[in-house]
Design a protein around this motif. Structure first.
Motif, mmCIF file in Angstrom:
data_model
loop_
_atom_site.group_PDB
_atom_site.id
_atom_site.type_symbol
_atom_site.label_atom_id
_atom_site.label_comp_id
_atom_site.label_asym_id
_atom_site.label_seq_id
_atom_site.Cartn_x
_atom_site.Cartn_y
_atom_site.Cartn_z
ATOM 1 N N ALA A 22 0.833 -1.203 0.000
ATOM 2 C CA ALA A 22 0.000 0.000 0.000
ATOM 3 C C ALA A 22 0.868 1.253 0.000
ATOM 4 O O ALA A 22 0.568 2.233 -0.699
ATOM 5 C CB ALA A 22 -0.926 -0.006 1.211
ATOM 6 N N ASP A 23 1.938 1.221 0.790
ATOM 7 C CA ASP A 23 2.826 2.379 0.831
ATOM 8 C C ASP A 23 3.472 2.618 -0.532
ATOM 9 O O ASP A 23 3.594 3.766 -0.978
ATOM 10 C CB ASP A 23 3.901 2.162 1.894
ATOM 11 C CG ASP A 23 4.782 3.379 2.084
ATOM 12 O OD1 ASP A 23 4.280 4.386 2.601
ATOM 13 O OD2 ASP A 23 5.966 3.328 1.709
ATOM 14 N N ARG A 24 3.844 1.544 -1.202
ATOM 15 C CA ARG A 24 4.435 1.696 -2.536
ATOM 16 C C ARG A 24 3.422 2.283 -3.511
ATOM 17 O O ARG A 24 3.746 3.181 -4.301
ATOM 18 C CB ARG A 24 4.932 0.339 -3.038
ATOM 19 C CG ARG A 24 5.553 0.387 -4.434
ATOM 20 C CD ARG A 24 5.967 -0.994 -4.888
ATOM 21 N NE ARG A 24 6.987 -1.527 -4.000
ATOM 22 C CZ ARG A 24 7.075 -2.805 -3.625
ATOM 23 N NH1 ARG A 24 6.176 -3.672 -4.050
ATOM 24 N NH2 ARG A 24 8.045 -3.200 -2.843
ATOM 25 N N ALA A 25 2.193 1.785 -3.463
ATOM 26 C CA ALA A 25 1.165 2.311 -4.366
ATOM 27 C C ALA A 25 0.846 3.765 -4.050
ATOM 28 O O ALA A 25 0.613 4.573 -4.950
ATOM 29 C CB ALA A 25 -0.097 1.458 -4.268
ATOM 30 N N LEU A 26 0.856 4.107 -2.768
ATOM 31 C CA LEU A 26 0.544 5.470 -2.353
ATOM 32 C C LEU A 26 1.579 6.461 -2.871
ATOM 33 O O LEU A 26 1.250 7.596 -3.214
ATOM 34 C CB LEU A 26 0.467 5.536 -0.826
ATOM 35 C CG LEU A 26 0.129 6.884 -0.184
ATOM 36 C CD1 LEU A 26 -1.213 7.403 -0.689
ATOM 37 C CD2 LEU A 26 0.103 6.751 1.329
ATOM 38 N N HIS A 27 2.826 6.030 -2.925
ATOM 39 C CA HIS A 27 3.904 6.932 -3.331
ATOM 40 C C HIS A 27 4.237 6.823 -4.813
ATOM 41 O O HIS A 27 5.146 7.509 -5.281
ATOM 42 C CB HIS A 27 5.162 6.650 -2.494
ATOM 43 C CG HIS A 27 5.021 7.070 -1.074
ATOM 44 N ND1 HIS A 27 4.508 6.235 -0.100
ATOM 45 C CD2 HIS A 27 5.292 8.243 -0.447
ATOM 46 C CE1 HIS A 27 4.487 6.877 1.058
ATOM 47 N NE2 HIS A 27 4.963 8.090 0.878
ATOM 48 N N ARG A 28 3.513 5.988 -5.524
ATOM 49 C CA ARG A 28 3.762 5.881 -6.955
ATOM 50 C C ARG A 28 3.216 7.123 -7.664
ATOM 51 O O ARG A 28 2.098 7.555 -7.407
ATOM 52 C CB ARG A 28 3.100 4.616 -7.508
ATOM 53 C CG ARG A 28 3.485 4.282 -8.947
ATOM 54 C CD ARG A 28 2.832 2.981 -9.388
ATOM 55 N NE ARG A 28 3.368 1.860 -8.618
ATOM 56 C CZ ARG A 28 2.631 1.012 -7.908
ATOM 57 N NH1 ARG A 28 1.320 1.161 -7.852
ATOM 58 N NH2 ARG A 28 3.199 0.023 -7.256
ATOM 59 N N GLY A 29 3.998 7.696 -8.540
ATOM 60 C CA GLY A 29 3.519 8.872 -9.258
ATOM 61 C C GLY A 29 3.860 10.135 -8.495
ATOM 62 O O GLY A 29 5.023 10.455 -8.283
ATOM 63 N N ARG A 30 2.845 10.875 -8.078
ATOM 64 C CA ARG A 30 3.061 12.140 -7.381
ATOM 65 C C ARG A 30 3.800 11.922 -6.065
ATOM 66 O O ARG A 30 3.471 11.034 -5.293
ATOM 67 C CB ARG A 30 1.727 12.815 -7.100
ATOM 68 C CG ARG A 30 1.044 13.362 -8.350
ATOM 69 C CD ARG A 30 -0.424 13.671 -8.084
ATOM 70 N NE ARG A 30 -0.614 14.478 -6.883
ATOM 71 C CZ ARG A 30 -1.812 14.735 -6.365
ATOM 72 N NH1 ARG A 30 -2.908 14.229 -6.931
ATOM 73 N NH2 ARG A 30 -1.924 15.489 -5.293
ATOM 74 N N SER A 31 4.804 12.749 -5.818
ATOM 75 C CA SER A 31 5.598 12.596 -4.596
ATOM 76 C C SER A 31 4.964 13.298 -3.399
ATOM 77 O O SER A 31 5.284 13.008 -2.262
ATOM 78 C CB SER A 31 7.011 13.155 -4.814
ATOM 79 O OG SER A 31 6.947 14.523 -5.188
ATOM 80 N N SER A 32 4.069 14.236 -3.648
ATOM 81 C CA SER A 32 3.464 15.002 -2.560
ATOM 82 C C SER A 32 1.965 14.743 -2.510
ATOM 83 O O SER A 32 1.257 14.936 -3.499
ATOM 84 C CB SER A 32 3.725 16.499 -2.756
ATOM 85 O OG SER A 32 3.099 17.251 -1.741
ATOM 86 N N ARG A 33 1.487 14.312 -1.363
ATOM 87 C CA ARG A 33 0.064 14.062 -1.159
ATOM 88 C C ARG A 33 -0.354 14.723 0.147
ATOM 89 O O ARG A 33 0.418 14.764 1.109
ATOM 90 C CB ARG A 33 -0.240 12.556 -1.078
ATOM 91 C CG ARG A 33 0.287 11.727 -2.237
ATOM 92 C CD ARG A 33 -0.609 11.871 -3.454
ATOM 93 N NE ARG A 33 -0.317 10.826 -4.439
ATOM 94 C CZ ARG A 33 -0.926 10.725 -5.619
ATOM 95 N NH1 ARG A 33 -1.864 11.600 -5.949
ATOM 96 N NH2 ARG A 33 -0.616 9.761 -6.454
ATOM 97 N N SER A 34 -1.589 15.191 0.215
ATOM 98 C CA SER A 34 -2.078 15.776 1.455
ATOM 99 C C SER A 34 -2.380 14.676 2.470
ATOM 100 O O SER A 34 -2.535 13.495 2.116
ATOM 101 C CB SER A 34 -3.349 16.583 1.184
ATOM 102 O OG SER A 34 -4.426 15.719 0.872
ATOM 103 N N ARG A 35 -2.490 15.072 3.736
ATOM 104 C CA ARG A 35 -2.831 14.103 4.777
ATOM 105 C C ARG A 35 -4.205 13.490 4.514
ATOM 106 O O ARG A 35 -4.397 12.273 4.670
ATOM 107 C CB ARG A 35 -2.807 14.781 6.148
ATOM 108 C CG ARG A 35 -3.171 13.825 7.274
ATOM 109 C CD ARG A 35 -3.081 14.458 8.639
ATOM 110 N NE ARG A 35 -3.441 13.492 9.657
ATOM 111 C CZ ARG A 35 -2.610 12.615 10.190
ATOM 112 N NH1 ARG A 35 -1.353 12.579 9.805
ATOM 113 N NH2 ARG A 35 -3.019 11.752 11.107
ATOM 114 N N ASP A 36 -5.177 14.303 4.111
ATOM 115 C CA ASP A 36 -6.509 13.771 3.811
ATOM 116 C C ASP A 36 -6.454 12.767 2.669
ATOM 117 O O ASP A 36 -7.158 11.742 2.701
ATOM 118 C CB ASP A 36 -7.468 14.911 3.460
ATOM 119 C CG ASP A 36 -7.978 15.648 4.693
ATOM 120 O OD1 ASP A 36 -7.689 15.187 5.816
ATOM 121 O OD2 ASP A 36 -8.655 16.676 4.523
#
Length: 342
Positions: free
Chosen positions: A242-256
């Motif tokens: 899940a962490d890998r998928a979350l960080h795939r692509g855009r490097s910056s994501r909001s907490r929400d």
């Protein structure tokens, strides 16, 4: 030693360091006493090490790991001090702060110790778990999402089949289920609620129940020995993926976005793991005949009864994603998993 629970940490550390060459022996005696008292309040060694990492610093965590690794706290303290190149006062301060944490932890539910595997059953450390671990290790290491998803799918089918086989074996050796046990699994910051949902999804799909203790950063999973370790290794692997998928692509994501992603990921994983388990049960029932389903039902009932006995009062927690984009991405990441071979 009254200073363990009272006074300033620096004063207590000065008193401990003032014991001279015997300070490590004094600290070891205090550690043994505090450990016994914590155990009487339900805390196991692994729980204490986890709390040291959660509530204190990295140095405290390493000290906690060193002390819990094997018997002989005096020698472990001396080795830790030498390895970390600490002066006596700094080392004493770490010990005082660690023991003060342990001494002030409140009572928690005492867990049952998992019984040894039934003869011939293979147990949670047998060949089935070794294959599951190998599949999940490959899923975590591959750079190809489709391959990771297929490997995780295969692991879940093996987990379900292993649980079914254990139920059939237990029924054959006495007509009833072997006793459920329980273990605590860490649920780390950040986004603990979403991660606890993921653990609950994995547990439910594998004939276990999960109770989250949010204030302590762990969940207690109740189930049969054949299932508990498999749940932990699957949960750990899915977190990595899940962490890998979350960080795939855009490097910056909001907490929400991140929290919504993980909540949606957990929800979709629950659906798909449950479907995979149901498929294995249906296939096994066709092979084994009508005796299998009552055996599985008896195990499920035993798990529920044990959970209610350990946790007579629980409350339901509902989390809702606040970022629609994160929710969509989370479901998509979980939806890629083909939880059937082929």
């Amino acid at each position: 030693m009254e200073w363990l629970g009272t006074g300033e940490a620096e004063v207590a550390a000065s008193q401990l360091a003032g014991a001279g060459e015997q300070w490590a022996a004094v600290a070891a005696d205090a550690y043994a006493r505090v450990l016994r008292e914590a155990a009487a309040r339900g805390w196991q060694d692994a729980d204490l090490v986890r709390m040291a990492g959660r509530e204190l610093g990295a140095d405290h965590h390493r000290l906690a790991e060193a002390l819990a690794a094997r018997p002989g706290p005096r020698q472990r303290i001396a080795e830790f001090v030498a390895g970390e190149r600490l002066d006596r006062f700094s080392a004493a301060l770490l010990v005082v702060e660690l023991l003060r944490l342990y001494a002030t932890l409140p009572p928690i539910t005492a867990l049952t110790v998992p019984p040894p595997p039934h003869p011939g059953g293979g147990g949670p450390g047998g060949k089935a778990l070794a294959r599951i671990r190998a599949l999940l290790a490959k899923a975590e290491s591959t750079g190809f999402p489709e391959e990771a998803e297929a490997l995780s799918a295969k692991a879940q089918h093996l987990m379900a089949r292993h649980s079914i086989d254990a139920a059939a074996l237990a029924a054959a050796h006495g007509g009833g289920p072997d006793a459920p046990a329980a273990r605590r699994i860490g649920v780390d910051r950040p986004y603990e609620g979403a991660k606890a949902l993921l653990l609950d999804a994995v547990a439910a799909a594998n004939r276990c129940e999960s109770v989250w203790s949010s204030e302590f950063g762990f969940a207690t999973v109740v189930g049969h020995p054949a299932d508990l370790e498999a749940v932990e290794v699957m949960f750990t692997s899915l977190l990595v993926q899940a962490d890998r998928a979350l960080h795939r692509g855009r490097s910056s994501r909001s907490r929400d976005f991140r929290e919504s992603f993980l909540i949606a990921y957990a929800a979709r994983v629950r659906e798909r793991l449950t479907a995979a388990t149901d498929a294995e049960v249906a296939e096994a029932a066709r092979e084994a005949g009508p005796a299998l389903l009552p055996a599985l039902a008896a195990r499920d009932l035993a798990v529920r009864d044990t959970t209610r006995r350990l946790f007579p009062r629980t409350t339901a927690t509902r989390l809702k994603g606040r970022d629609p984009d994160g929710w969509r991405h989370g479901r998509t990441a979980a939806d890629r998993a083909r939880l059937r071979d082929g």
